[in-house]
Motif scaffolding. Structure first.
Motif, PDB file in Angstrom:
ATOM      1  N   LEU A  10     -13.912 -13.410  39.920  1.00 23.79           N
ATOM      2  CA  LEU A  10     -12.943 -13.523  41.034  1.00 23.79           C
ATOM      3  C   LEU A  10     -12.341 -14.853  41.252  1.00 23.79           C
ATOM      4  O   LEU A  10     -11.444 -15.054  41.890  1.00 23.79           O
ATOM      5  CB  LEU A  10     -13.873 -13.246  42.347  1.00 23.79           C
ATOM      6  N   GLY A  11     -12.800 -16.108  40.650  1.00 25.81           N
ATOM      7  CA  GLY A  11     -12.167 -17.257  40.915  1.00 25.81           C
ATOM      8  C   GLY A  11     -13.217 -18.221  41.696  1.00 25.81           C
ATOM      9  O   GLY A  11     -14.157 -18.062  41.987  1.00 25.81           O
ATOM     10  N   ARG A  12     -12.726 -19.464  41.759  1.00 29.56           N
ATOM     11  CA  ARG A  12     -13.497 -20.616  42.666  1.00 29.56           C
ATOM     12  C   ARG A  12     -13.700 -20.265  43.743  1.00 29.56           C
ATOM     13  O   ARG A  12     -13.054 -19.579  44.705  1.00 29.56           O
ATOM     14  CB  ARG A  12     -12.717 -21.871  42.283  1.00 29.56           C
ATOM     15  N   ARG A  13     -15.265 -20.542  44.199  1.00 33.72           N
ATOM     16  CA  ARG A  13     -15.716 -20.138  45.408  1.00 33.72           C
ATOM     17  C   ARG A  13     -16.300 -18.837  45.796  1.00 33.72           C
ATOM     18  O   ARG A  13     -16.802 -18.548  46.729  1.00 33.72           O
ATOM     19  CB  ARG A  13     -14.605 -20.688  46.742  1.00 33.72           C
ATOM     20  N   HIS A  14     -15.950 -17.906  45.030  1.00 33.28           N
ATOM     21  CA  HIS A  14     -16.342 -16.316  45.309  1.00 33.28           C
ATOM     22  C   HIS A  14     -17.736 -16.300  44.620  1.00 33.28           C
ATOM     23  O   HIS A  14     -18.329 -15.329  45.116  1.00 33.28           O
ATOM     24  CB  HIS A  14     -15.357 -15.635  44.531  1.00 33.28           C
ATOM     25  N   GLY A  15     -18.186 -17.165  43.897  1.00 31.03           N
ATOM     26  CA  GLY A  15     -19.424 -17.224  43.437  1.00 31.03           C
ATOM     27  C   GLY A  15     -20.393 -17.419  44.601  1.00 31.03           C
ATOM     28  O   GLY A  15     -21.582 -16.490  44.625  1.00 31.03           O
ATOM     29  N   ARG A  16     -20.101 -18.214  45.417  1.00 29.62           N
ATOM     30  CA  ARG A  16     -20.898 -18.402  46.426  1.00 29.62           C
ATOM     31  C   ARG A  16     -21.118 -17.267  47.601  1.00 29.62           C
ATOM     32  O   ARG A  16     -22.108 -16.903  47.981  1.00 29.62           O
ATOM     33  CB  ARG A  16     -20.379 -19.510  47.514  1.00 29.62           C
ATOM     34  N   SER A  17     -19.935 -16.574  47.602  1.00 34.69           N
ATOM     35  CA  SER A  17     -19.956 -15.244  48.366  1.00 34.69           C
ATOM     36  C   SER A  17     -20.851 -13.959  48.096  1.00 34.69           C
ATOM     37  O   SER A  17     -21.511 -13.529  48.507  1.00 34.69           O
ATOM     38  CB  SER A  17     -18.564 -14.880  48.534  1.00 34.69           C
ATOM     39  N   VAL A  18     -20.834 -14.091  46.461  1.00 36.41           N
ATOM     40  CA  VAL A  18     -21.798 -13.087  45.836  1.00 36.41           C
ATOM     41  C   VAL A  18     -23.040 -13.465  46.218  1.00 36.41           C
ATOM     42  O   VAL A  18     -23.793 -12.510  46.377  1.00 36.41           O
ATOM     43  CB  VAL A  18     -21.463 -13.049  44.289  1.00 36.41           C
ATOM     44  N   VAL A  19     -23.446 -14.833  46.039  1.00 31.86           N
ATOM     45  CA  VAL A  19     -24.974 -15.140  46.542  1.00 31.86           C
ATOM     46  C   VAL A  19     -25.492 -14.803  48.023  1.00 31.86           C
ATOM     47  O   VAL A  19     -26.185 -14.195  48.293  1.00 31.86           O
ATOM     48  CB  VAL A  19     -25.108 -16.581  45.901  1.00 31.86           C
ATOM     49  N   LEU A  20     -24.312 -15.015  48.745  1.00 29.58           N
ATOM     50  CA  LEU A  20     -24.830 -14.876  50.307  1.00 29.58           C
ATOM     51  C   LEU A  20     -24.984 -13.399  50.453  1.00 29.58           C
ATOM     52  O   LEU A  20     -25.680 -13.065  51.316  1.00 29.58           O
ATOM     53  CB  LEU A  20     -23.502 -15.490  51.043  1.00 29.58           C
ATOM     54  N   ILE A  21     -24.124 -12.598  49.694  1.00 36.41           N
ATOM     55  CA  ILE A  21     -23.920 -11.122  50.135  1.00 36.41           C
ATOM     56  C   ILE A  21     -25.349 -10.441  49.382  1.00 36.41           C
ATOM     57  O   ILE A  21     -26.035  -9.807  49.976  1.00 36.41           O
ATOM     58  CB  ILE A  21     -23.036 -10.143  49.329  1.00 36.41           C
ATOM     59  N   LEU A  22     -25.749 -11.246  48.287  1.00 38.72           N
ATOM     60  CA  LEU A  22     -27.209 -10.829  47.824  1.00 38.72           C
ATOM     61  C   LEU A  22     -28.492 -11.144  48.570  1.00 38.72           C
ATOM     62  O   LEU A  22     -29.199 -10.558  48.944  1.00 38.72           O
ATOM     63  CB  LEU A  22     -27.311 -11.475  46.497  1.00 38.72           C
ATOM     64  N   ILE A  23     -28.314 -12.536  49.162  1.00 41.43           N
ATOM     65  CA  ILE A  23     -29.205 -12.988  49.950  1.00 41.43           C
ATOM     66  C   ILE A  23     -29.500 -12.133  51.405  1.00 41.43           C
ATOM     67  O   ILE A  23     -30.492 -11.899  51.797  1.00 41.43           O
ATOM     68  CB  ILE A  23     -29.018 -14.345  50.424  1.00 41.43           C
ATOM     69  N   GLY A  24     -28.164 -11.550  51.828  1.00 38.61           N
ATOM     70  CA  GLY A  24     -28.326 -10.792  53.162  1.00 38.61           C
ATOM     71  C   GLY A  24     -28.850  -9.201  52.905  1.00 38.61           C
ATOM     72  O   GLY A  24     -28.689  -8.379  53.611  1.00 38.61           O
TER      73      GLY A  24
END
Length: 558
Positions: A122-136
């Motif tokens: 997805l591009g830069r900074r989107h990896g963080r979003s993936v981790v946040l969604i998984l944690i949630g």
């Protein structure tokens, strides 16, 4: 002089989120539920016993649990848990906590690989979003905080996905990562999950852009490296314990599909569709939003996630057995799709997600704090009565350290949810923070209360307290023994082995004076004519009552 710059040529605004906040949130999420509690069902008793078998009996290839070979699950978790226990216990951690470090290690690997896959797709900074969604997501929370091989399986899934995303720019890394992911999946689950991830990787060849020489080389590399490593354990098991290998091959080789003697396709259709509604929330609503804006997402993302979801759903639909953890296969692609259009969420959807999360987790936090005061100080009265009803063995435990940790978590969450200028990414961050807060409060303020209800330790302690001092001394010294039928009463054997000091045997020929049986509440009516030495059970347990009988009564009864 003012110069007009078209919107498409304007520089991107500087990101406001900080990577260290994500690292801190992920670190906090990993640990609650790992430290300082007894063994809980469903798999912790078996895995703990298997680790002891490796450490003290040398059963490396075929661990023994309650006198029987433990091949329900491959032994990678047991091997790593044995290493951690030998290194960290007892000088630093209890043996239970040391073994659970295996879960922490592989969950961290899985989250890191999932974030890497999101970044490269997805591009830069989107990896963080993936981790946040998984944690949630509730599903990962349940699978990622206990002694369970699913933590390694999740890491294998994530590593396989990450390797596939690197196929275009790093052949060696992609080939090695794919091979290692396959090995982790097989050595923590079964041939079923292994064939699943292999089929996903091979199915990418249906797309023209993946039918490249580079991707063919990656698949060949992964197969050449993985297959020899995968066959080491089955071959060693076959050479050292052929009868155990036969048992594994016939009953457990294909996990949820069973073994060669089972009917593979006998599934309760619709089960996983219901499970997914809560297990992968909020990943699936965000993925639906991305689907509604699918023209803005690259074809590569849809190809990878689409194949993963298609093969995963087919695998779940055909599976013979139903375990909620199998839905983990859906988490990764849905989290990536959910992160793809996260920043384009409409203001109303962002506000609703944030409001719903604040209300849900705020009310839950208030309830947990009130419950803590109720069970320790008796106020509110009604809540204290319910707490005593569900965990009658709990004794008030006012420890300042967990309270301080819980208070800090609460303050940090309040700071997080009161920030202004809410966007989709920040709303998901708040959701993940709320999930982490609720779990942390539960595993700090309520851990002794939960332990008293879920653990078998209070039951075993009641058993030992009920024994006459001379009888207890004889059982502890080995002058007498307690017989437990490990095949019929496996949980009793494992619980008494873990928490009791008495000598336990599964050999009926040893002529023990005492025998422990497990009966349901209905079956105990048949014991009225017999003198029972002791009986006990966990709170609110109707189907698992422990009864201690003396030899002469046992022989007359049976």
């Amino acid at each position: 002089m003012l110069t007009y710059i078209p919107p498409e040529k304007r520089p991107e605004s500087k990101p406001t989120e900080k990577p260290w906040v994500l690292l801190l949130l992920a670190f906090v999420w990993l640990w609650p539920g790992i430290i300082d509690h007894d063994l809980w069902k469903p798999h912790e008793f078996e895995l703990h016993a298997a680790v002891q078998s490796v450490l003290y009996q040398g059963q490396f290839w075929a661990p023994v649990v309650a006198g029987q070979p433990y091949v329900e699950q491959p032994p990678l978790y047991v091997w790593v848990g044995s290493l951690f226990q030998s290194v960290f216990s007892p000088w630093l951690l209890s043996e239970f906590t040391a073994i659970r470090l295996t879960t922490v290690l592989f969950m961290a690997i899985g989250l890191a690989c999932a974030g890497g896959a999101g970044r490269h797709l997805l591009g830069r900074r989107h990896g963080r979003s993936v981790v946040l969604i998984l944690i949630g997501c509730v599903g990962l929370l349940l699978a990622g905080h206990r002694m369970d091989t699913w933590a390694i399986t999740f890491a294998g899934f994530a590593l396989s996905l990450y390797a596939m995303t690197r196929a275009n720019d790093h052949t060696a890394l992609a080939g090695f990562g794919l091979a290692l992911g396959w090995v982790l999946v097989f050595l923590s689950s079964s041939l079923s999950e292994l064939l699943l991830v292999m089929l996903i990787a091979i199915s990418m060849l249906v797309f023209a852009r993946w039918r490249s020489r580079r991707y063919m080389v990656i698949l060949a590399m992964a197969a050449m490296m993985a297959i020899p490593m995968i066959t080491i354990w089955p071959y060693a098991l076959y050479q050292s314990h052929p009868e155990v290998f036969q048992l594994w091959w016939e009953r457990y080789a294909f996990g949820g599909f069973g073994g060669w003697k089972y009917n593979f396709l006998a599934h309760e259709f619709g089960y996983y569709a219901t499970v997914a509604l809560w297990y992968v929330f909020p990943a699936w609503p965000l993925a639906v939003w991305t689907f509604m804006n699918r023209s803005k997402v690259s074809h590569r993302v849809w190809q990878v996630c689409g194949i993963w979801l298609l093969v995963g759903v087919l695998w779940l639909a055909l599976m013979r057995e139903t375990y909620t953890e199998n839905a983990l296969i859906l988490l990764l692609p849905l989290a990536i799709l959910g992160a793809a259009q996260l920043d384009s969420l409409r203001r109303g959807a962002v506000a609703f997600l944030n409001w719903f999360g604040v209300m849900l987790f705020g009310m839950l936090a208030i309830f947990l704090w009130l419950g803590f005061f109720a069970m320790n100080f008796g106020w509110p009265t009604k809540l204290a009565e319910r707490a005593a009803y569900f965990s009658p063995y709990y004794q008030p435990d006012f420890d300042y350290f967990p309270m301080i940790i819980a208070f800090l978590f609460t303050v940090l969450w309040i700071w997080a949810v009161t920030r202004k200028h809410m966007r989709g990414r920040q709303a998901v961050t708040n959701w993940a923070a709320g999930m982490t807060l609720s779990w942390s409060l539960l595993m700090t303020l309520f851990l002794p209360w939960i332990d008293a209800a879920k653990s078998y330790r209070p039951v075993v302690e009641q058993f030992q307290a009920a024994l006459h001092p001379n009888t207890a001394a004889r059982l502890v010294s080995g002058q007498d023994c307690l017989y437990i039928d490990a095949q019929e009463n496996r949980i009793a054997w494992l619980a008494w082995e873990a928490y009791s000091d008495v000598k336990i045997t599964m050999d009926e020929q040893q002529n023990c004076q005492y025998r422990l049986v497990v009966l349901s509440q209905t079956q105990q009516n048949n014991l009225k004519q017999w003198e029972v030495v002791w009986r006990g059970h966990r709170p609110r347990e109707d189907y698992e009552h422990f009864v201690l009988l003396q030899k002469q009564q046992f022989e007359a009864l049976f």
